[in-house]
Design a protein around this motif. Structure first.
Motif: not given
Length: 110
Positions: A32, A35, A63, A66, A79, A81, A87-88
């Motif tokens: 994380c 972003r 959230s 992507e 991803l 966010t 973002s993780c």
């Protein structure tokens, strides 16, 4: 444009469910970050570009999920966010492919 978004709906639903399952287990300090930092690394190191995305409703707010991918390198990254801008990475892999009918969604910057 609605028709193009409808094509991605099953993929986004699967990614959202997958993200929910994995986000608790993989959302560590290592996966994380802001972003912008993650996106920059995906673009520079892996030549990935935004391929698909959508909103995922959560109890703490929505959230964005992507899918970043590169036909050039064959890598992909999912991803998640949050509204905070953090973002993780919830999944990543190789051997990315695109179906013939999956055209990019216009007017969405990567």
């Amino acid at each position: 444009m609605r028709k193009e978004l409808a094509m991605f709906k099953p993929l986004l639903s699967a990614l959202a469910g997958f993200g929910l399952i994995l986000s608790a287990g993989t959302a560590t300090a290592q996966s994380c970050a802001a972003r912008d930092a993650i996106v920059d690394r995906l673009q520079q190191k892996y030549s990935e570009r935004l391929a698909a995305g959508g909103l995922q409703p959560l109890s703490g707010g929505a959230s964005v999920i992507e899918l970043w991918a590169s036909a050039e390198t064959g890598t992909f990254t999912v991803l998640l966010t949050r509204a905070s801008g953090i973002s993780c990475i919830v999944a990543a892999g190789t051997d990315y492919f695109r179906t013939p009918d999956a055209d990019p969604v216009p007017d969405i910057p990567s």
